[in-house]
Design a protein around this motif. Structure first.
Motif, PDB file in Angstrom:
ATOM      1  N   LEU A 196     -57.889   1.379  -1.107  1.00 11.53           N
ATOM      2  CA  LEU A 196     -57.181   2.048  -2.206  1.00 11.53           C
ATOM      3  C   LEU A 196     -57.693   1.843  -3.782  1.00 11.53           C
ATOM      4  CD1 LEU A 196     -53.513   1.024  -1.286  1.00 11.53           C
ATOM      5  CD2 LEU A 196     -54.483   3.350  -1.223  1.00 11.53           C
ATOM      6  N   LYS A 197     -58.420   0.884  -3.791  1.00 17.31           N
ATOM      7  CA  LYS A 197     -59.151   0.623  -5.099  1.00 17.31           C
ATOM      8  C   LYS A 197     -60.514   1.369  -5.306  1.00 17.31           C
ATOM      9  CE  LYS A 197     -61.951  -3.322  -4.279  1.00 17.31           C
ATOM     10  NZ  LYS A 197     -62.012  -4.998  -4.723  1.00 17.31           N
ATOM     11  N   ALA A 198     -60.932   2.089  -4.390  1.00 13.44           N
ATOM     12  CA  ALA A 198     -62.254   2.853  -4.512  1.00 13.44           C
ATOM     13  C   ALA A 198     -62.020   4.253  -5.578  1.00 13.44           C
ATOM     14  CB  ALA A 198     -62.747   2.836  -3.178  1.00 13.44           C
ATOM     15  N   ASP A 199     -62.940   4.456  -6.264  1.00 12.75           N
ATOM     16  CA  ASP A 199     -62.814   5.809  -7.151  1.00 12.75           C
ATOM     17  C   ASP A 199     -63.260   6.741  -6.073  1.00 12.75           C
ATOM     18  OD1 ASP A 199     -62.056   4.566  -9.562  1.00 12.75           O
ATOM     19  OD2 ASP A 199     -64.006   4.091 -10.200  1.00 12.75           O
ATOM     20  N   LEU A 200     -62.767   8.149  -6.311  1.00 12.72           N
ATOM     21  CA  LEU A 200     -63.258   9.188  -5.620  1.00 12.72           C
ATOM     22  C   LEU A 200     -64.674   9.864  -6.231  1.00 12.72           C
ATOM     23  CD1 LEU A 200     -62.709  11.269  -3.428  1.00 12.72           C
ATOM     24  CD2 LEU A 200     -60.988  12.737  -4.929  1.00 12.72           C
ATOM     25  N   LEU A 201     -65.289   9.885  -5.552  1.00 16.43           N
ATOM     26  CA  LEU A 201     -66.889  10.653  -6.030  1.00 16.43           C
ATOM     27  C   LEU A 201     -67.047  10.293  -7.446  1.00 16.43           C
ATOM     28  CD1 LEU A 201     -66.253  14.116  -4.422  1.00 16.43           C
ATOM     29  CD2 LEU A 201     -67.901  12.187  -3.415  1.00 16.43           C
ATOM     30  N   PRO A 202     -67.124   9.101  -7.775  1.00 14.95           N
ATOM     31  CA  PRO A 202     -67.538   8.535  -9.045  1.00 14.95           C
ATOM     32  C   PRO A 202     -68.726   9.220  -9.705  1.00 14.95           C
ATOM     33  CG  PRO A 202     -68.070   6.721  -7.549  1.00 14.95           C
ATOM     34  CD  PRO A 202     -67.357   7.851  -6.809  1.00 14.95           C
ATOM     35  N   GLY A 203     -68.481   9.995 -10.849  1.00 14.34           N
ATOM     36  CA  GLY A 203     -69.725  10.460 -11.565  1.00 14.34           C
ATOM     37  C   GLY A 203     -69.826  12.029 -11.408  1.00 14.34           C
ATOM     38  N   TRP A 204     -69.065  12.486 -10.328  1.00  8.95           N
ATOM     39  CA  TRP A 204     -69.135  13.993  -9.969  1.00  8.95           C
ATOM     40  C   TRP A 204     -67.958  14.506 -11.121  1.00  8.95           C
ATOM     41  CZ3 TRP A 204     -70.067  16.407  -4.624  1.00  8.95           C
ATOM     42  CH2 TRP A 204     -70.566  15.645  -3.992  1.00  8.95           C
ATOM     43  N   ASP A 205     -68.620  15.611 -11.893  1.00 11.28           N
ATOM     44  CA  ASP A 205     -67.609  16.127 -12.789  1.00 11.28           C
ATOM     45  C   ASP A 205     -67.433  17.629 -12.743  1.00 11.28           C
ATOM     46  OD1 ASP A 205     -70.159  17.151 -13.215  1.00 11.28           O
ATOM     47  OD2 ASP A 205     -70.519  16.706 -15.215  1.00 11.28           O
ATOM     48  N   HIS A 206     -67.275  18.097 -11.412  1.00 14.38           N
ATOM     49  CA  HIS A 206     -67.267  19.529 -11.130  1.00 14.38           C
ATOM     50  C   HIS A 206     -65.739  19.719 -11.174  1.00 14.38           C
ATOM     51  CE1 HIS A 206     -71.273  19.526  -9.541  1.00 14.38           C
ATOM     52  NE2 HIS A 206     -70.846  18.785  -8.620  1.00 14.38           N
ATOM     53  N   ASP A 207     -65.076  21.029 -11.503  1.00 17.84           N
ATOM     54  CA  ASP A 207     -63.910  21.003 -11.856  1.00 17.84           C
ATOM     55  C   ASP A 207     -63.060  20.663 -10.524  1.00 17.84           C
ATOM     56  OD1 ASP A 207     -63.970  21.645 -14.209  1.00 17.84           O
ATOM     57  OD2 ASP A 207     -64.068  23.988 -14.277  1.00 17.84           O
ATOM     58  N   TRP A 208     -63.340  21.466  -9.323  1.00 20.38           N
ATOM     59  CA  TRP A 208     -62.822  20.959  -7.986  1.00 20.38           C
ATOM     60  C   TRP A 208     -62.722  19.760  -7.814  1.00 20.38           C
ATOM     61  CZ3 TRP A 208     -65.973  19.414  -4.283  1.00 20.38           C
ATOM     62  CH2 TRP A 208     -67.350  19.552  -4.669  1.00 20.38           C
ATOM     63  N   VAL A 209     -63.522  18.933  -8.311  1.00 19.43           N
ATOM     64  CA  VAL A 209     -63.335  17.530  -7.858  1.00 19.43           C
ATOM     65  C   VAL A 209     -62.310  16.770  -8.877  1.00 19.43           C
ATOM     66  CG1 VAL A 209     -64.765  15.123  -7.752  1.00 19.43           C
ATOM     67  CG2 VAL A 209     -65.901  17.304  -6.791  1.00 19.43           C
ATOM     68  N   GLN A 210     -62.400  16.967 -10.292  1.00 14.36           N
ATOM     69  CA  GLN A 210     -61.629  16.292 -11.083  1.00 14.36           C
ATOM     70  C   GLN A 210     -60.295  16.543 -10.764  1.00 14.36           C
ATOM     71  OE1 GLN A 210     -63.269  18.020 -14.904  1.00 14.36           O
ATOM     72  NE2 GLN A 210     -64.661  16.240 -14.909  1.00 14.36           N
ATOM     73  N   ALA A 211     -59.748  17.568 -10.387  1.00 13.42           N
ATOM     74  CA  ALA A 211     -58.275  17.651 -10.051  1.00 13.42           C
ATOM     75  C   ALA A 211     -57.864  16.817  -9.089  1.00 13.42           C
ATOM     76  CB  ALA A 211     -58.028  19.186  -9.486  1.00 13.42           C
TER      77      ALA A 211
END
Length: 236
Positions: free
Chosen positions: A124-139
């Protein structure tokens, strides 16, 4: 003959990784984005929609050509990574995705049920795809951040109630590291320090939060957290 090879695994938490036959596989950036998109979707997506998301600055024809190229360059393990037809794409049914497990775990905790998953705090504490800045990822990143913070706080209280103060502390600390101004998590840490007989640690936790809140937002802690440490202040 039955296929006994381990299923392909895609990791999205903490960074992208693809494992086939229990070994990490090098993936070119375009294929990496395609697999991540399908793993996040968890349902079939139209090829035209996938191409537009992955290559937003290209023409529809160029984006479709890029998608065909990436599908051709896919790794070909014993179990397919992607199922495709003329109109739709989806992740292969045998592919395991850590983010799917994490979402289910967050839902279990939110439903006030006890998770059976070992390493729940780590997941639960892990970030999702850290460093990815695509719009479809950020949501998805924004949704996951709030979902896991709520789940970690609920999990911390559940672990504390069951007597596991060490993991309860780890869960609350994971919340504070993600959102240093989240008072409810600081309050849990103060309560855990007090329960462990560490009043000085409780006051330090409170003081760290109070200073940061004042410096960043010009605000003061709520009376609820202040009342926890007020009896300790004259004794520390």
């Amino acid at each position: 003959m039955t296929d006994t090879s381990p299923p392909p695994r895609i990791r999205l938490l903490g960074g992208f990784r693809l494992d086939c036959d229990s070994r990490p596989v090098h993936v070119v950036p375009g294929v990496r984005r395609l697999l991540a998109l399908l793993a996040l979707q968890e349902t079939p997506i139209e090829r035209t929609a996938a191409a537009a998301l992955l290559w937003p600055d290209a023409t529809a024809r160029r984006a479709a050509a890029c998608l065909r190229s990436m599908l051709w360059r896919l790794v070909k393990p014993s179990q397919p990574l992607v199922l495709s037809n003329e109109n739709m794409l989806e992740l292969g049914s045998g592919v395991e995705v850590d983010f799917h497990r994490a979402r289910r775990l967050a839902a279990v905790v939110a439903a006030r049920e006890s998770p059976s998953e070992e390493g729940a705090v780590t997941l639960l504490k892990a970030d999702l795809l850290p460093g990815w800045d695509h719009d479809w990822v950020q949501a998805e990143q924004d949704w996951w951040r709030q979902a896991r913070l709520r789940a970690l706080e609920a999990l911390s209280h559940r672990l504390w109630s069951s007597g596991d103060r060490y993991q309860a502390y780890a869960a609350a600390m994971a919340v504070v590291r993600t959102d240093p101004l989240r008072e409810s998590a600081h309050r849990t840490l103060v309560e855990l320090h007090i329960a462990d007989g560490n009043p000085a640690a409780a006051v330090r936790q409170y003081a760290t939060y109070r200073t940061r809140l004042r410096d960043e937002l010009g605000l003061s802690p709520s009376p609820q957290i202040h009342d926890l440490v007020r009896p300790l202040l004259r004794h520390v």
